[in-house]
Design a protein around this motif. Structure first.
Motif, PDB file in Angstrom:
ATOM      1  N   THR A 257       0.838  -1.201   0.000  1.00  0.00           N
ATOM      2  CA  THR A 257       0.000   0.000   0.000  1.00  0.00           C
ATOM      3  C   THR A 257       0.872   1.249   0.000  1.00  0.00           C
ATOM      4  N   ALA A 258       1.953   1.227   0.780  1.00  0.00           N
ATOM      5  CA  ALA A 258       2.865   2.370   0.841  1.00  0.00           C
ATOM      6  C   ALA A 258       3.543   2.604  -0.512  1.00  0.00           C
ATOM      7  N   ILE A 259       4.009   1.527  -1.150  1.00  0.00           N
ATOM      8  CA  ILE A 259       4.658   1.645  -2.465  1.00  0.00           C
ATOM      9  C   ILE A 259       3.695   2.241  -3.478  1.00  0.00           C
ATOM     10  N   PHE A 260       2.461   1.745  -3.471  1.00  0.00           N
ATOM     11  CA  PHE A 260       1.450   2.251  -4.407  1.00  0.00           C
ATOM     12  C   PHE A 260       1.147   3.719  -4.126  1.00  0.00           C
ATOM     13  N   ASP A 261       1.028   4.072  -2.859  1.00  0.00           N
ATOM     14  CA  ASP A 261       0.665   5.443  -2.495  1.00  0.00           C
ATOM     15  C   ASP A 261       1.755   6.427  -2.901  1.00  0.00           C
ATOM     16  N   ILE A 262       3.014   6.093  -2.626  1.00  0.00           N
ATOM     17  CA  ILE A 262       4.129   6.970  -3.001  1.00  0.00           C
ATOM     18  C   ILE A 262       4.172   7.150  -4.521  1.00  0.00           C
ATOM     19  N   ALA A 263       4.050   6.058  -5.248  1.00  0.00           N
ATOM     20  CA  ALA A 263       4.138   6.109  -6.716  1.00  0.00           C
ATOM     21  C   ALA A 263       3.003   6.928  -7.315  1.00  0.00           C
ATOM     22  N   THR A 264       1.789   6.737  -6.817  1.00  0.00           N
ATOM     23  CA  THR A 264       0.660   7.489  -7.371  1.00  0.00           C
ATOM     24  C   THR A 264       0.739   8.971  -7.001  1.00  0.00           C
ATOM     25  N   LYS A 265       1.294   9.280  -5.831  1.00  0.00           N
ATOM     26  CA  LYS A 265       1.477  10.693  -5.459  1.00  0.00           C
ATOM     27  C   LYS A 265       2.383  11.392  -6.479  1.00  0.00           C
ATOM     28  N   ILE A 266       3.412  10.676  -6.929  1.00  0.00           N
ATOM     29  CA  ILE A 266       4.300  11.247  -7.949  1.00  0.00           C
ATOM     30  C   ILE A 266       3.549  11.451  -9.258  1.00  0.00           C
ATOM     31  N   ALA A 267       2.788  10.438  -9.675  1.00  0.00           N
ATOM     32  CA  ALA A 267       2.102  10.492 -10.967  1.00  0.00           C
ATOM     33  C   ALA A 267       0.978  11.516 -10.985  1.00  0.00           C
ATOM     34  N   LEU A 268       0.286  11.686  -9.867  1.00  0.00           N
ATOM     35  CA  LEU A 268      -0.895  12.552  -9.850  1.00  0.00           C
ATOM     36  C   LEU A 268      -0.551  14.027  -9.930  1.00  0.00           C
ATOM     37  N   ILE A 269       0.731  14.362  -9.834  1.00  0.00           N
ATOM     38  CA  ILE A 269       1.152  15.755 -10.071  1.00  0.00           C
ATOM     39  C   ILE A 269       0.732  16.189 -11.468  1.00  0.00           C
ATOM     40  N   SER A 325      15.868   8.798 -11.383  1.00  0.00           N
ATOM     41  CA  SER A 325      16.532   9.800 -10.537  1.00  0.00           C
ATOM     42  C   SER A 325      15.613  10.264  -9.408  1.00  0.00           C
ATOM     43  N   ILE A 326      14.318  10.406  -9.708  1.00  0.00           N
ATOM     44  CA  ILE A 326      13.355  10.829  -8.685  1.00  0.00           C
ATOM     45  C   ILE A 326      13.341   9.830  -7.533  1.00  0.00           C
ATOM     46  N   PHE A 327      13.294   8.547  -7.882  1.00  0.00           N
ATOM     47  CA  PHE A 327      13.268   7.529  -6.828  1.00  0.00           C
ATOM     48  C   PHE A 327      14.584   7.506  -6.040  1.00  0.00           C
ATOM     49  N   LYS A 328      15.693   7.862  -6.696  1.00  0.00           N
ATOM     50  CA  LYS A 328      16.976   7.834  -5.992  1.00  0.00           C
ATOM     51  C   LYS A 328      17.100   8.955  -4.964  1.00  0.00           C
ATOM     52  N   VAL A 329      16.358  10.050  -5.151  1.00  0.00           N
ATOM     53  CA  VAL A 329      16.506  11.179  -4.224  1.00  0.00           C
ATOM     54  C   VAL A 329      15.455  11.162  -3.116  1.00  0.00           C
ATOM     55  N   ILE A 330      14.479  10.237  -3.176  1.00  0.00           N
ATOM     56  CA  ILE A 330      13.538  10.140  -2.065  1.00  0.00           C
ATOM     57  C   ILE A 330      14.023   9.054  -1.100  1.00  0.00           C
ATOM     58  N   PRO A 331      13.708   9.172   0.174  1.00  0.00           N
ATOM     59  CA  PRO A 331      14.162   8.171   1.152  1.00  0.00           C
ATOM     60  C   PRO A 331      13.627   6.775   0.828  1.00  0.00           C
ATOM     61  N   LYS A 332      14.393   5.767   1.242  1.00  0.00           N
ATOM     62  CA  LYS A 332      14.038   4.349   1.055  1.00  0.00           C
ATOM     63  C   LYS A 332      13.789   4.028  -0.425  1.00  0.00           C
ATOM     64  N   SER A 333      14.661   4.566  -1.276  1.00  0.00           N
ATOM     65  CA  SER A 333      14.486   4.408  -2.724  1.00  0.00           C
ATOM     66  C   SER A 333      14.512   2.948  -3.153  1.00  0.00           C
ATOM     67  N   GLY A 339       7.837   0.655  -7.379  1.00  0.00           N
ATOM     68  CA  GLY A 339       6.582   1.192  -7.906  1.00  0.00           C
ATOM     69  C   GLY A 339       6.735   1.972  -9.192  1.00  0.00           C
ATOM     70  N   LYS A 340       7.838   1.765  -9.906  1.00  0.00           N
ATOM     71  CA  LYS A 340       8.103   2.510 -11.139  1.00  0.00           C
ATOM     72  C   LYS A 340       6.979   2.335 -12.166  1.00  0.00           C
ATOM     73  N   MET A 341       6.499   1.123 -12.352  1.00  0.00           N
ATOM     74  CA  MET A 341       5.442   0.889 -13.338  1.00  0.00           C
ATOM     75  C   MET A 341       4.111   1.476 -12.885  1.00  0.00           C
ATOM     76  N   VAL A 342       3.942   1.619 -11.575  1.00  0.00           N
ATOM     77  CA  VAL A 342       2.740   2.294 -11.064  1.00  0.00           C
ATOM     78  C   VAL A 342       2.725   3.741 -11.550  1.00  0.00           C
ATOM     79  N   VAL A 343       3.884   4.389 -11.496  1.00  0.00           N
ATOM     80  CA  VAL A 343       3.985   5.771 -11.978  1.00  0.00           C
ATOM     81  C   VAL A 343       3.622   5.833 -13.460  1.00  0.00           C
ATOM     82  N   LEU A 344       4.113   4.879 -14.247  1.00  0.00           N
ATOM     83  CA  LEU A 344       3.832   4.864 -15.686  1.00  0.00           C
ATOM     84  C   LEU A 344       2.344   4.692 -15.949  1.00  0.00           C
ATOM     85  N   PHE A 345       1.726   3.664 -15.362  1.00  0.00           N
ATOM     86  CA  PHE A 345       0.312   3.394 -15.627  1.00  0.00           C
ATOM     87  C   PHE A 345      -0.585   4.517 -15.112  1.00  0.00           C
TER      88      PHE A 345
END
Length: 503
Positions: A257-269, A325-333, A339-345
């Motif tokens: 749930t945490a992985i999905f939430d972080i990834a979708t927060k990035i995408a929903l921008i 790069s975005i995932f590398k600069v956030i904690p616990k990358s 969740g990279k594919m979550v961001v894509l979809f």
């Protein structure tokens, strides 16, 4: 109109500041200090009450906005309308509380095996839900008095900044995790008290009791409208949060749930500009419907589609081309980059939503406004079925794929309906050019090699790719004169910048 414009402008500024603070909270503060399962719990505790409140409030906030003018009489204390707004949700809260306590065993049966942490904090959901109900009611009452800024400050800045403080306190071990969650509840209680205090300061707390209208025809209108709103509210909020009910059902539920939430927060921008354009365009569309000016509606439909595709395409490229790069600069990358594919979809889903223009706003302004709710309910049902099928096999990637499929079908249905009923469609000969530019820009961005593991290298890589994206994509949009609005805006900014620098 002056106060409405000023309040709307201030409200927009506060809302976007809230979005920024909320994003920082999730991506950095809470992500830095909380373990992944705790992060998943936080996501659930801030999502479930939103869904629960959508039916617990019985549509009263929307009833307040729609029917206040029928009760408005300051000398007569608005005929007891404020007391009604406070009492009516109590019925919904009582019903929800009964289901809540009787449903604890069912909730435990669902989640205890794969998400025991969620079960441990089950009883925090009730006070959070009730707080959200009364926050919505009190905000609606403030809105009918044309006061929307302070409630927005309480909701968007007060709550989120206090949550930031709680995260920092937890990070420095000044409070325990239990105290952090208790703090989350107390912050919402304080928000309700603050709204009461603001209304008291405005002199709008009227305690007259008068339920005589219940025996009049207006009450029938009110409960029928409230029922309609409940269906819409449940559909909207469930569609936005359904994955967080499904993911904890399966192995490693809270972390997923945490992985999905972080990834979708990035995408929903990507979707933020759509909300701004919709708020500006909705009054124009409503005015055009009143005049039956189909030409203007068609113009807004096409321009919104083209400009949102351009803005959404630019944001999508900026995120997806820099995603590693975005995932590398956030904690616990190492956890969240899964969740990279979550961001894509999720990003593609939002891009489809933007490319089809202001279809919901057009429908809502027409005589077929009820169909928009039917379509949204259908989208929610699609999401439920798709999540039930895809999550057991593909986990959070399946949830994101379900989102993409549901959004695409949902927008196609609205596209078909508007075209079938009004002969309107959002696309022009310039739409394929934008899509081609997106593809070319992405291809060119691949020429820049990936960065090393150092933070400086990552940041330089992100800046280089972003400049390349703006140059290729933005230059293509300007050079091909794809959007008259984009060209005028950018050239205006350029001329003002030259003038400023030349002084």
């Amino acid at each position: 109109m002056g106060i409405i414009i000023r309040q709307s402008l201030k409200n927009s500024i506060v809302t976007y500041l809230g979005v920024i603070i909320g994003t920082v909270n999730i991506l950095y503060l809470y992500n830095s200090f909380l373990e992944t399962d705790q992060m998943g719990l936080y996501s659930a505790l801030t999502s479930y009450p939103v869904v629960f409140a959508s039916f617990t409030q019985l549509g009263i906030p929307f009833v307040a906005v729609r029917f206040f003018n029928r009760f408005s009489n300051e000398r007569n204390q608005h005929n007891g309308f404020f007391v009604f707004l406070l009492v009516a949700p109590l019925i919904g809260c009582l019903i929800f509380t009964l289901f809540y306590f009787f449903g604890v065993d069912f909730f435990r049966w669902l989640y205890e095996e794969n998400s025991p942490l969620l079960v441990s904090y089950y009883y925090y959901l009730l006070p959070l839900t009730i707080c959200l109900v009364y926050m919505a009611v009190l905000e609606a009452y403030a809105r009918v008095h044309l006061r929307i800024v302070v409630p927005a400050i309480i909701r968007e800045l007060g709550i989120k900044l206090t949550n930031s403080l709680l995260a920092i306190c937890y990070g420095f071990k000044l409070i325990t995790f239990n105290e952090l969650i208790m703090g989350l509840v107390l912050v919402h209680v304080a928000a309700v008290i603050a709204l009461f205090g603001y209304l008291f300061w405005l002199g709008r707390l009227y305690w007259k009791v008068d339920f005589s209208f219940i025996r009049k025809p207006i009450f029938r209108e009110m409960w029928q409208y409230g029922l309609w709103v409940i269906m819409g509210g449940i559909s909207v909020n469930l569609a936005l949060n359904i994955e967080k009910f499904f993911l904890p059902l399966y192995s490693n539920g809270m972390t997923n749930t945490a992985i999905f939430d972080i990834a979708t927060k990035i995408a929903l921008i990507i979707a933020i500009p759509r909300n701004a354009l919709a708020s500006i365009s909705t009054p124009l569309l409503n005015e055009s419907w009143q005049k039956n000016d189909m030409g203007h509606i068609d113009e807004i439909y096409k321009k919104s589609s083209l400009n949102l595709l351009i803005i959404g395409g630019l944001l999508f490229l900026g995120i997806w081309c820099n995603i590693d790069s975005i995932f590398k600069v956030i904690p616990k990358s190492e956890v969240y980059q899964q969740g990279k594919m979550v961001v894509l979809f999720a990003g593609l889903g939002k891009l489809v939503d933007m490319a089809t223009g202001l279809n919901s706003e057009i429908l809502v302004g027409s005589k077929y406004y009820r169909y928009d709710l039917f379509f949204y309910i259908f989208q929610t049902l699609m999401l439920i079925v798709a999540n039930a099928i895809l999550i057991p096999t593909y986990g959070y990637n399946g949830a994101a794929l379900a989102m993409l499929v549901a959004l695409t079908i949902y927008n196609f249905i609205k596209f078909w309906f508007i075209y079938n009923r009004f002969g309107l469609q959002p696309f022009t000969s310039k739409t394929p050019k934008v899509m081609l530019l997106i593809a070319i820009t992405y291809g060119v961005s691949l020429l820049i090699p990936p960065p090393s593991s150092s933070l400086m290298s990552i940041l330089i890589n992100m800046v280089a790719k972003s400049l390349l994206i703006v140059t290729v994509f933005g230059g293509g949009v300007l050079g091909l004169k794809i959007s008259e609005d984009a060209n005028k805006t950018l050239w205006s900014i350029w001329r003002k910048s030259k003038g400023y620098l030349g002084k």
